[in-house]
Design a protein around this motif. Structure first.
Motif, PDB file in Angstrom:
ATOM      1  N   HIS A 166       0.632  -0.949  -0.359  1.00 22.50           N
ATOM      2  CA  HIS A 166       0.043   0.122   0.102  1.00 22.50           C
ATOM      3  C   HIS A 166       0.871   1.204   0.152  1.00 22.50           C
ATOM      4  CE1 HIS A 166      -3.973   0.737  -0.378  1.00 22.50           C
ATOM      5  NE2 HIS A 166      -3.959   2.002   0.830  1.00 22.50           N
ATOM      6  N   TYR A 167       0.372   2.681   0.528  1.00 26.71           N
ATOM      7  CA  TYR A 167       1.144   3.699   0.161  1.00 26.71           C
ATOM      8  C   TYR A 167       1.721   4.231   1.612  1.00 26.71           C
ATOM      9  CZ  TYR A 167      -2.451   3.498  -3.066  1.00 26.71           C
ATOM     10  OH  TYR A 167      -3.464   3.309  -3.956  1.00 26.71           O
ATOM     11  N   GLY A 168       3.450   3.967   1.190  1.00 29.85           N
ATOM     12  CA  GLY A 168       4.130   4.526   2.502  1.00 29.85           C
ATOM     13  C   GLY A 168       5.479   3.615   2.200  1.00 29.85           C
ATOM     14  N   PRO A 169       6.929   3.941   2.647  1.00 29.49           N
ATOM     15  CA  PRO A 169       7.856   3.778   1.977  1.00 29.49           C
ATOM     16  C   PRO A 169       8.199   2.330   2.165  1.00 29.49           C
ATOM     17  CG  PRO A 169       8.324   5.028   4.147  1.00 29.49           C
ATOM     18  CD  PRO A 169       6.456   4.969   3.975  1.00 29.49           C
ATOM     19  N   HIS A 170       8.143   1.590   2.888  1.00 31.01           N
ATOM     20  CA  HIS A 170       8.569  -0.300   2.543  1.00 31.01           C
ATOM     21  C   HIS A 170       7.720  -0.513   1.657  1.00 31.01           C
ATOM     22  CE1 HIS A 170       9.307   1.532   6.623  1.00 31.01           C
ATOM     23  NE2 HIS A 170       8.016   1.789   7.430  1.00 31.01           N
ATOM     24  N   GLY A 171       6.868  -0.444   1.122  1.00 29.65           N
ATOM     25  CA  GLY A 171       6.966  -1.052  -0.576  1.00 29.65           C
ATOM     26  C   GLY A 171       8.305  -1.957  -0.717  1.00 29.65           C
ATOM     27  N   GLU A 172       8.824  -0.610  -1.609  1.00 29.39           N
ATOM     28  CA  GLU A 172      10.068  -1.409  -2.040  1.00 29.39           C
ATOM     29  C   GLU A 172      10.558  -1.955  -1.192  1.00 29.39           C
ATOM     30  OE1 GLU A 172      14.493   1.003  -3.720  1.00 29.39           O
ATOM     31  OE2 GLU A 172      12.986   2.125  -3.414  1.00 29.39           O
ATOM     32  N   ARG A 173      10.773  -2.635  -0.519  1.00 30.63           N
ATOM     33  CA  ARG A 173      11.756  -3.671   0.649  1.00 30.63           C
ATOM     34  C   ARG A 173      10.827  -4.527   0.639  1.00 30.63           C
ATOM     35  NH1 ARG A 173      12.185  -3.083   7.632  1.00 30.63           N
ATOM     36  NH2 ARG A 173      13.159  -5.305   8.088  1.00 30.63           N
ATOM     37  N   LEU A 174       9.185  -4.900   1.119  1.00 29.23           N
ATOM     38  CA  LEU A 174       8.854  -5.536   0.904  1.00 29.23           C
ATOM     39  C   LEU A 174       8.834  -6.393  -0.607  1.00 29.23           C
ATOM     40  CD1 LEU A 174       5.561  -4.206   2.292  1.00 29.23           C
ATOM     41  CD2 LEU A 174       7.042  -5.864   3.320  1.00 29.23           C
ATOM     42  N   ILE A 175       8.827  -5.539  -1.584  1.00 27.94           N
ATOM     43  CA  ILE A 175       8.950  -6.058  -3.192  1.00 27.94           C
ATOM     44  C   ILE A 175      10.378  -7.010  -3.331  1.00 27.94           C
ATOM     45  CG2 ILE A 175       9.471  -5.596  -5.556  1.00 27.94           C
ATOM     46  CD1 ILE A 175       7.119  -3.311  -5.156  1.00 27.94           C
ATOM     47  N   PHE A 225       4.382 -11.684  -8.332  1.00 24.92           N
ATOM     48  CA  PHE A 225       2.710 -11.367  -8.686  1.00 24.92           C
ATOM     49  C   PHE A 225       2.893 -10.008  -7.487  1.00 24.92           C
ATOM     50  CE2 PHE A 225       2.178 -14.762 -10.074  1.00 24.92           C
ATOM     51  CZ  PHE A 225       1.274 -14.923 -11.159  1.00 24.92           C
ATOM     52  N   VAL A 226       3.116  -8.547  -7.545  1.00 25.81           N
ATOM     53  CA  VAL A 226       2.703  -7.391  -6.619  1.00 25.81           C
ATOM     54  C   VAL A 226       1.695  -7.333  -6.493  1.00 25.81           C
ATOM     55  CG1 VAL A 226       3.517  -4.980  -5.788  1.00 25.81           C
ATOM     56  CG2 VAL A 226       5.582  -6.910  -6.972  1.00 25.81           C
ATOM     57  N   LEU A 227       0.610  -6.480  -5.358  1.00 29.14           N
ATOM     58  CA  LEU A 227      -1.253  -6.509  -5.521  1.00 29.14           C
ATOM     59  C   LEU A 227      -0.889  -5.108  -4.973  1.00 29.14           C
ATOM     60  CD1 LEU A 227      -3.365  -7.051  -5.752  1.00 29.14           C
ATOM     61  CD2 LEU A 227      -4.329  -8.326  -3.564  1.00 29.14           C
ATOM     62  N   ASN A 228      -1.708  -4.426  -5.050  1.00 22.70           N
ATOM     63  CA  ASN A 228      -2.307  -2.913  -4.578  1.00 22.70           C
ATOM     64  C   ASN A 228      -3.553  -3.073  -4.121  1.00 22.70           C
ATOM     65  OD1 ASN A 228      -2.586  -0.091  -5.402  1.00 22.70           O
ATOM     66  ND2 ASN A 228      -1.803   0.056  -3.210  1.00 22.70           N
ATOM     67  N   VAL A 229      -4.128  -3.000  -3.447  1.00 21.47           N
ATOM     68  CA  VAL A 229      -5.472  -2.552  -3.146  1.00 21.47           C
ATOM     69  C   VAL A 229      -5.815  -1.150  -2.608  1.00 21.47           C
ATOM     70  CG1 VAL A 229      -7.375  -3.756  -1.530  1.00 21.47           C
ATOM     71  CG2 VAL A 229      -5.746  -5.194  -1.917  1.00 21.47           C
ATOM     72  N   ASP A 230      -6.885  -0.712  -3.277  1.00 26.22           N
ATOM     73  CA  ASP A 230      -6.220   0.823  -4.025  1.00 26.22           C
ATOM     74  C   ASP A 230      -8.238   1.224  -3.205  1.00 26.22           C
ATOM     75  OD1 ASP A 230      -6.957   3.458  -4.723  1.00 26.22           O
ATOM     76  OD2 ASP A 230      -6.862   3.281  -6.064  1.00 26.22           O
ATOM     77  N   SER A 231      -7.947   1.693  -1.520  1.00 28.96           N
ATOM     78  CA  SER A 231      -9.462   2.022  -1.144  1.00 28.96           C
ATOM     79  C   SER A 231      -9.452   3.570  -1.502  1.00 28.96           C
ATOM     80  CB  SER A 231      -8.852   1.805   0.411  1.00 28.96           C
ATOM     81  OG  SER A 231      -7.995   2.720   0.764  1.00 28.96           O
ATOM     82  N   VAL A 284       7.252   3.565  -8.819  1.00 29.30           N
ATOM     83  CA  VAL A 284       7.992   2.890  -8.587  1.00 29.30           C
ATOM     84  C   VAL A 284       8.318   1.887  -8.161  1.00 29.30           C
ATOM     85  CG1 VAL A 284      10.442   2.694  -6.503  1.00 29.30           C
ATOM     86  CG2 VAL A 284       9.490   4.804  -7.096  1.00 29.30           C
ATOM     87  N   TRP A 285       7.297   1.182  -7.612  1.00 27.60           N
ATOM     88  CA  TRP A 285       6.901  -0.139  -7.119  1.00 27.60           C
ATOM     89  C   TRP A 285       6.052  -0.366  -9.446  1.00 27.60           C
ATOM     90  CZ3 TRP A 285       2.070   1.299  -2.861  1.00 27.60           C
ATOM     91  CH2 TRP A 285       2.867   1.379  -2.329  1.00 27.60           C
ATOM     92  N   LYS A 286       5.474  -0.087  -9.680  1.00 24.86           N
ATOM     93  CA  LYS A 286       5.746  -0.542 -11.073  1.00 24.86           C
ATOM     94  C   LYS A 286       6.980  -0.947 -11.517  1.00 24.86           C
ATOM     95  CE  LYS A 286       1.468   2.030 -11.815  1.00 24.86           C
ATOM     96  NZ  LYS A 286       0.367   2.570 -12.666  1.00 24.86           N
ATOM     97  N   ARG A 287       8.097  -0.404 -11.729  1.00 22.84           N
ATOM     98  CA  ARG A 287       9.599  -0.745 -12.144  1.00 22.84           C
ATOM     99  C   ARG A 287      10.166  -1.050 -11.499  1.00 22.84           C
ATOM    100  NH1 ARG A 287      14.212   0.967 -10.796  1.00 22.84           N
ATOM    101  NH2 ARG A 287      12.988   2.262  -9.037  1.00 22.84           N
ATOM    102  N   LEU A 288       9.538  -1.569 -10.371  1.00 24.55           N
ATOM    103  CA  LEU A 288      10.477  -2.857  -9.327  1.00 24.55           C
ATOM    104  C   LEU A 288       9.960  -3.801  -9.877  1.00 24.55           C
ATOM    105  CD1 LEU A 288      10.789  -1.232  -6.080  1.00 24.55           C
ATOM    106  CD2 LEU A 288      13.175  -1.493  -7.343  1.00 24.55           C
TER     107      LEU A 288
END
Length: 203
Positions: free
Chosen positions: A5-14, A29-35, A51-55
């Motif tokens: 989700h939206y935050g600075p840890h997404g890159e680390r999780l990916i 697979f990388v999933l974003n649930v958009d609320s 950034v996430w899409k590029r990674l």
């Protein structure tokens, strides 16, 4: 499958997901649930998504976005996982992102209860400072100065109001995007989001 989700840890999780997929030899697979609402625009959110899409592209992963639209996040995660025959799910546990419900045991229990033939990996990222060096440059002294109705990032105090702190510039971006750390009265650190040199959080 990594849930971000939206935050600075997404890159680390990916990156953790990339390691896991390579270890077991499975697609990622990388999933974003958009609320958010359909017409809602958030600069900080768009920055993270880019950034996430590029990674994901670099790792050969499929980036999936699903609108919540009143449904439970756990239902969407399991639905996407089953559709793509996912066996491993990675989520982050952090109070610094909008996935705050993940810190509640009932969310994790609910997710596990709906999962079939899947393993859940909960990456502890409660402390903002933990892993910060993986996504941001070393912090430098900076100021937030009030200009009109906005707070702008500056390398020196200006105007009638200036708030001193440390700015951590996010890697992989040429703009002034990152986190601004201030010390609160209780002695605890608070991290504020900066997008293109402008504060996007409320003080």
């Amino acid at each position: 499958m990594v849930c971000v989700h939206y935050g600075p840890h997404g890159e680390r999780l990916i990156r953790r997901g990339v390691q896991l997929s390579e270890l077991i030899g499975a697609p990622l697979f990388v999933l974003n649930v958009d609320s958010s609402d359909n017409d809602e625009y958030n600069q900080s959110k768009e920055m993270y998504m880019t950034v996430w899409k590029r990674l994901a592209d670099e790792a050969g992963a499929e980036f999936i976005i699903r609108k919540r639209e009143g449904r439970k996040t756990t239902d969407i995660i399991v639905e996407v996982a089953e559709k793509n025959e996912v066996t491993q799910i990675v989520i982050g546990q952090s109070a610094q992102t909008r996935w705050q419900e993940l810190t509640k045991r009932n969310f994790i229990n609910e997710l596990i209860g709906k999962m079939k033939m899947m393993d859940l990996h909960v990456v502890a990222v409660q402390r903002m400072r933990a892993g910060l060096e993986e996504t941001h440059e070393e912090g430098v002294i900076a100021y937030l100065v009030k200009i009109g109705d906005e707070y702008q990032l500056s390398d020196e105090p200006k105007g009638e109001y200036s708030l001193k702190g440390k700015f951590f510039h996010e890697l992989h971006t040429e703009f002034e995007n990152g986190l601004f750390r201030i010390e609160q009265e209780d002695g605890k650190a608070r991290y504020l989001h900066i997008c293109d040199g402008t504060l996007t959080d409320s003080l």
